[in-house]
Design an enzyme around this catalytic site. Sequence first.
Site, PDB file in Angstrom:
ATOM      1  CG  ASP A  14      -2.121   0.906   1.069  1.00  0.00           C
ATOM      2  OD1 ASP A  14      -2.356   1.398  -0.054  1.00  0.00           O
ATOM      3  OD2 ASP A  14      -2.831   1.146   2.071  1.00  0.00           O
ATOM      4  CG  HIS A  31      -0.214   1.966  -9.332  1.00  0.00           C
ATOM      5  ND1 HIS A  31      -0.452   1.653  -8.012  1.00  0.00           N
ATOM      6  CD2 HIS A  31      -1.297   2.683  -9.741  1.00  0.00           C
ATOM      7  CE1 HIS A  31      -1.628   2.149  -7.644  1.00  0.00           C
ATOM      8  NE2 HIS A  31      -2.156   2.790  -8.671  1.00  0.00           N
ATOM      9  CG  LEU A  80       9.044 -17.335  -3.504  1.00  0.00           C
ATOM     10  CD1 LEU A  80       8.811 -17.381  -1.995  1.00  0.00           C
ATOM     11  CD2 LEU A  80       9.558 -15.956  -3.913  1.00  0.00           C
TER      12      LEU A  80
HETATM   13  C1  IPE Z   1      -5.606  -2.768  -0.287  1.00  0.00           C
HETATM   14  O1  IPE Z   1      -5.179  -1.464  -0.484  1.00  0.00           O
HETATM   15  C2  IPE Z   1      -5.556  -3.529  -1.561  1.00  0.00           C
HETATM   16  C3  IPE Z   1      -4.229  -3.717  -2.125  1.00  0.00           C
HETATM   17  C4  IPE Z   1      -3.098  -3.408  -1.575  1.00  0.00           C
HETATM   18  C5  IPE Z   1      -4.203  -4.334  -3.421  1.00  0.00           C
HETATM   19  P1  IPE Z   1      -6.206  -0.271  -0.656  1.00  0.00           P
HETATM   20  O2  IPE Z   1      -5.403   0.971  -0.706  1.00  0.00           O
HETATM   21  O3  IPE Z   1      -7.118  -0.527  -1.785  1.00  0.00           O
HETATM   22  O4  IPE Z   1      -7.034  -0.368   0.712  1.00  0.00           O
HETATM   23  P2  IPE Z   1      -7.993   0.671   1.428  1.00  0.00           P
HETATM   24  O5  IPE Z   1      -9.117   0.944   0.483  1.00  0.00           O
HETATM   25  O6  IPE Z   1      -7.217   1.888   1.735  1.00  0.00           O
HETATM   26  O7  IPE Z   1      -8.428  -0.039   2.674  1.00  0.00           O
HETATM   27  C1  IPE Z   2      -1.524   0.201  -3.345  1.00  0.00           C
HETATM   28  O1  IPE Z   2      -1.320   1.568  -3.405  1.00  0.00           O
HETATM   29  C2  IPE Z   2      -1.679  -0.427  -4.707  1.00  0.00           C
HETATM   30  C3  IPE Z   2      -3.053  -0.852  -5.032  1.00  0.00           C
HETATM   31  C4  IPE Z   2      -4.079  -0.857  -4.210  1.00  0.00           C
HETATM   32  C5  IPE Z   2      -3.285  -1.311  -6.394  1.00  0.00           C
HETATM   33  P1  IPE Z   2      -2.534   2.586  -3.471  1.00  0.00           P
HETATM   34  O2  IPE Z   2      -2.874   2.810  -4.889  1.00  0.00           O
HETATM   35  O3  IPE Z   2      -3.644   2.116  -2.616  1.00  0.00           O
HETATM   36  O4  IPE Z   2      -1.865   3.886  -2.855  1.00  0.00           O
HETATM   37  P2  IPE Z   2      -2.498   4.909  -1.800  1.00  0.00           P
HETATM   38  O5  IPE Z   2      -3.014   4.101  -0.651  1.00  0.00           O
HETATM   39  O6  IPE Z   2      -3.575   5.641  -2.511  1.00  0.00           O
HETATM   40  O7  IPE Z   2      -1.354   5.781  -1.405  1.00  0.00           O
HETATM   41 MG    MG Z   3      -4.088   2.372  -0.659  1.00  0.00          MG
END
Ligand code: IPE
Ligand code: IPE
Ligand code: MG
Length: 248
Positions: free
Chosen positions: A22, A39, A133
């Site tokens: 995240d 990303h 792995l």
């Molecule tokens: C959780 O992250 C899903 C992934 C890391 C793929 P999100 O950024 O989508 O989660 P929330 O919505 O903040 O809980």
């Molecule tokens: C996690 O990073 C990746 C995915 C959920 C695909 P985010 O895209 O949720 O990044 P933030 O949480 O908005 O910073």
């Molecule tokens: Mg996120």
Amino acid sequence: MSQYKELIDKKRLPKHIAIIMDGNGRWAKKMGNLRIFGHENGVTSVRETTEAAAELGINYLTLYAFSTENWNRPKEEVDALMNLLVKTIEAETHTLAKNNVKLLTIGDTSRMPKETASRLQQCIEQTANNTGLHLVLALSYSSRWEITEAIRNMVNDGQTGKLTAANIDENTINSYLATANIPDPELLIRTSGEYRISNFLLWQIAYTELYFTEVLWPDFRKDDLYQAIVNYQSRERRFGKTSEQVTQ
Ligand code: IPE
Ligand code: IPE
Ligand code: MG
């Protein structure tokens, strides 16, 4: 030189580490860039983490890459993520094969664009005979989707007589989950300073050690993984017993 690697006890490694990757969007914003830039940079962290896990001899690494709820993001972001996914996996398949990494997915891939799903399937087949792995990508995954599917399939098998209520135990339920045959993670890491599970592996993490770090996913490197493992190894896992019972 790694600060944490030498502190790891190789005899008490977790067999399965799961990561909620995240913070990509916030990382990009900090740099004054578009979310997709975050990303794209997160791919380096995936590569480093996979390599570190393989080098240590971890058996399973599960990465939460795209949740059921992530389908609700703006279409441009979803499309960009799907493209990045295929591009990355295809570019990395050769390295995965060379390093004996076996690629698996959990999730509702039927929701993915057909082209993405079939190219992903090809990569899975190319690494199918590898014995090192297991890299498990959670794609279009959520725990409630998985549990709903499991119950649907169990009821179906009940109707055809393959399953009876009296015979259902925890192992039966495990066998109906997307993670059948995958041991529960001992360690779950979430980056970016969010303290929630976001619909990830709810059944499987019943006794998992949780580790949260402020590091944003695109900044996550091998040493951050080592640090999480060292922290995990400092904990006493009691599984409901007393400390005296588990240290004897
Ligand atoms: C959780 O992250 C899903 C992934 C890391 C793929 P999100 O950024 O989508 O989660 P929330 O919505 O903040 O809980
Ligand atoms: C996690 O990073 C990746 C995915 C959920 C695909 P985010 O895209 O949720 O990044 P933030 O949480 O908005 O910073
Ligand atoms: Mg996120």
